[in-house]
Design a protein around this motif. Structure first.
Motif, PDB file in Angstrom:
ATOM      1  N   PHE A  25      -3.414  -3.053 -10.413  1.00 18.75           N
ATOM      2  CA  PHE A  25      -4.507  -3.182  -9.449  1.00 18.75           C
ATOM      3  C   PHE A  25      -5.824  -2.655 -10.009  1.00 18.75           C
ATOM      4  N   GLU A  81      -8.965  -5.751  -6.380  1.00 19.07           N
ATOM      5  CA  GLU A  81      -7.697  -5.073  -6.105  1.00 19.07           C
ATOM      6  C   GLU A  81      -6.943  -5.761  -4.976  1.00 19.07           C
ATOM      7  N   LEU A 111       0.818  -1.214   0.000  1.00 20.83           N
ATOM      8  CA  LEU A 111       0.000   0.000   0.000  1.00 20.83           C
ATOM      9  C   LEU A 111       0.851   1.263   0.000  1.00 20.83           C
ATOM     10  N   GLY A 166       3.794   1.770  -1.230  1.00 15.36           N
ATOM     11  CA  GLY A 166       4.388   2.005  -2.543  1.00 15.36           C
ATOM     12  C   GLY A 166       3.358   2.274  -3.630  1.00 15.36           C
ATOM     13  N   SER A 167       2.229   1.597  -3.539  1.00 17.98           N
ATOM     14  CA  SER A 167       1.191   1.700  -4.569  1.00 17.98           C
ATOM     15  C   SER A 167      -0.179   1.755  -3.925  1.00 17.98           C
ATOM     16  N   PRO A 168      -0.645   2.940  -3.555  1.00 23.36           N
ATOM     17  CA  PRO A 168      -1.927   3.059  -2.851  1.00 23.36           C
ATOM     18  C   PRO A 168      -3.127   2.627  -3.694  1.00 23.36           C
ATOM     19  N   GLY A 169      -2.971   2.580  -5.038  1.00 21.73           N
ATOM     20  CA  GLY A 169      -4.098   2.163  -5.881  1.00 21.73           C
ATOM     21  C   GLY A 169      -5.283   3.086  -5.696  1.00 21.73           C
ATOM     22  N   ARG A 170      -6.406   2.516  -5.329  1.00 16.57           N
ATOM     23  CA  ARG A 170      -7.631   3.280  -5.163  1.00 16.57           C
ATOM     24  C   ARG A 170      -7.697   4.046  -3.845  1.00 16.57           C
ATOM     25  N   TRP A 171      -6.744   3.819  -2.946  1.00 15.61           N
ATOM     26  CA  TRP A 171      -6.854   4.351  -1.585  1.00 15.61           C
ATOM     27  C   TRP A 171      -6.183   5.707  -1.396  1.00 15.61           C
ATOM     28  N   PHE A 221       5.164   0.802  -7.423  1.00 15.45           N
ATOM     29  CA  PHE A 221       4.678   2.175  -7.556  1.00 15.45           C
ATOM     30  C   PHE A 221       3.557   2.310  -8.574  1.00 15.45           C
ATOM     31  N   ALA A 225       2.240  -0.763 -10.479  1.00 12.84           N
ATOM     32  CA  ALA A 225       1.393  -1.666  -9.700  1.00 12.84           C
ATOM     33  C   ALA A 225      -0.007  -1.086  -9.593  1.00 12.84           C
ATOM     34  N   ASP A 226      -0.109   0.239  -9.429  1.00 12.64           N
ATOM     35  CA  ASP A 226      -1.426   0.887  -9.388  1.00 12.64           C
ATOM     36  C   ASP A 226      -2.234   0.513 -10.624  1.00 12.64           C
ATOM     37  N   ARG A 276      -3.249  -7.500  -4.989  1.00 10.11           N
ATOM     38  CA  ARG A 276      -2.194  -7.087  -4.058  1.00 10.11           C
ATOM     39  C   ARG A 276      -1.627  -8.276  -3.326  1.00 10.11           C
TER      40      ARG A 276
END
Lengths: 196, 212
Positions: free
Chosen positions: B138, B163, A167, A169-174, B131, B134-135, B167
């Motif tokens: 996801f 997602e 998370l 490094g890559s929060p995505g949707r968050w 980073f 990966a986003d 992960r």
């Protein structure tokens, strides 16, 4: 600052010097010569500490800075009253620290491949470190009767460490700055099967 | 630059066995990489393994990056087909989520080329799972979740599940022996399934549905 007799501080001095060189010249262009000039330590002495040469020195410097980051993170959250708040604040602080880390952002922009390759090996050390940090807090939840029945603390700590690192490094949707969203993430995805 | 996000979602038919020339070339690339890794695999090696000439290779792929991208795209489609198939026969939400993650790990472990790269050249693959890249992966997984988990979850919960499972699979792709500094082997699919049942399902199953 002690003189060169203590091997631990000499090593730290070299890592700090390498860090300064990386900030100035970048990961790819930093040479042992640069570190010699910056640290005042001889080439031979540097190779004694880092027999793998430039690559090992740069790798260890990345690890050194990650350790500093994790220490700052740990210091920031260690007094949170419970695990839920600790994890939430940890995510928020870690993400904000990463985004405001000038050198990290510069390298991600100018030479990401080089750094990402190095971070790979580091994550093998970082996950156990975070898990070890969380372990006593999980034990504290158990002692307070706040842990779900049958939760294996080591397994839970490992799970949380991996997902937290993902998370950060890559929060995505968050969006960790949105309190309701952060609470959802922490209570459900992260602690939904752990905390009662 | 190679990306891990193929355009659009796959159809099962498109992901089926590919006997075309391009398919044989990609199989050749997989075989080479499985033997010597990505860094040492050359266009000529691939041509030799695929049983065709360099000229033929260039007809289908502009160069090594295009070949690698096409390989990633095809394997991503196959992965999605494997997961879709596993989830389709699920009998419960727990089963659906656990088999999604477990089948993903199982499928990925069956790819010798990926095993080689993860074990010997992890720094070639991991940057694509870090980073912003990966986003992007996801986000594709979230959309895929909405698609395959529709029988079990409302769209928002299904997107979150997609997602989160992506992960989890990437976070556990390489197992870590905590007595060593480096990863030792690929994760066990059954261990991943029980992780999902124990740590993921309770939280996601409890998401309130928004019914008007």
């Amino acid at each position: 600052m002690t003189s060169g007799g203590d091997p631990l501080s000499a090593r730290d001095r070299l890592l700090a010097a390498t860090y300064a060189c990386v900030a100035r010249y970048g990961l790819g262009k930093t040479t042992i010569e640069d570190v010699v000039k910056e640290s005042g330590v001889s080439r031979a002495s540097i190779y004694r500490h880092f027999p793998g040469g430039r690559d090992e020195l740069v790798r260890e410097t990345v690890g050194w800075e990650i350790a500093h980051f994790l220490t700052r993170l740990g210091d920031h959250v260690r007094d949170e009253p419970d695990l839920t708040m600790l994890v939430a604040e940890g995510l928020r602080f870690a993400r904000r620290s990463m985004l405001s880390h000038e050198l990290l952002q510069k390298i991600l922009e100018t030479e990401p491949e080089r750094l990402l390759g190095l971070l790979t090996t580091e994550s093998a050390r970082t996950v156990p470190f975070i898990a070890a940090f969380l372990y006593p807090y999980l034990e504290r939840e158990r002692a307070s009767g706040r842990l779900q029945a049958g939760v294996d603390v080591a397994r839970a700590a490992d799970y949380l460490a991996r997902m937290i690192l993902s998370l950060i490094g890559s929060p995505g949707r968050w969006d960790f700055e949105a309190p309701e969203m952060l609470e959802e993430l922490v209570r459900r995805e992260l602690l939904g099967g752990i905390v009662a | 630059m190679v990306t891990l996000t193929p355009a659009g979602l796959p159809s099962a038919a498109a992901a089926a066995r590919d006997d075309s020339v391009a398919g044989r070339i990609l199989d050749g690339a997989l075989a080479c990489i499985g033997r010597v890794g990505i860094t040492k695999t050359t266009f000529d090696d691939v041509a030799r393994d695929a049983g065709c000439s360099r000229a033929t290779l260039y007809r289908y792929f502009a160069g090594r990056p295009a070949l690698l991208q096409a390989l990633v795209d095809r394997e991503a489609r196959r992965l999605e087909a494997a997961v879709r198939s596993a989830v389709a026969s699920a009998a419960s939400l727990t089963d659906a989520l656990a088999s999604a993650a477990g089948s993903a790990v199982e499928h990925l472990e069956s790819i010798d080329a990926l095993r080689f790269v993860l074990e010997h050249e992890p720094d070639t693959v991991m940057p694509f799972l870090a980073f912003e890249r990966a986003d992007a992966v996801f986000a594709v997984a979230a959309a895929f979740g909405v698609d395959v988990l529709a029988p079990w979850l409302e769209p928002d919960a299904a997107a979150r599940a997609g997602e989160w499972l992506a992960r989890l699979v990437t976070a556990y792709l390489v197992s870590l022996d905590d007595t060593e500094a480096a990863p030792t082997s690929l994760a066990d699919p059954d261990a991943v399934r029980s992780l999902v049942a124990d740590f993921v399902v309770p939280g996601l199953a409890g998401i309130p549905t928004h019914k008007g």
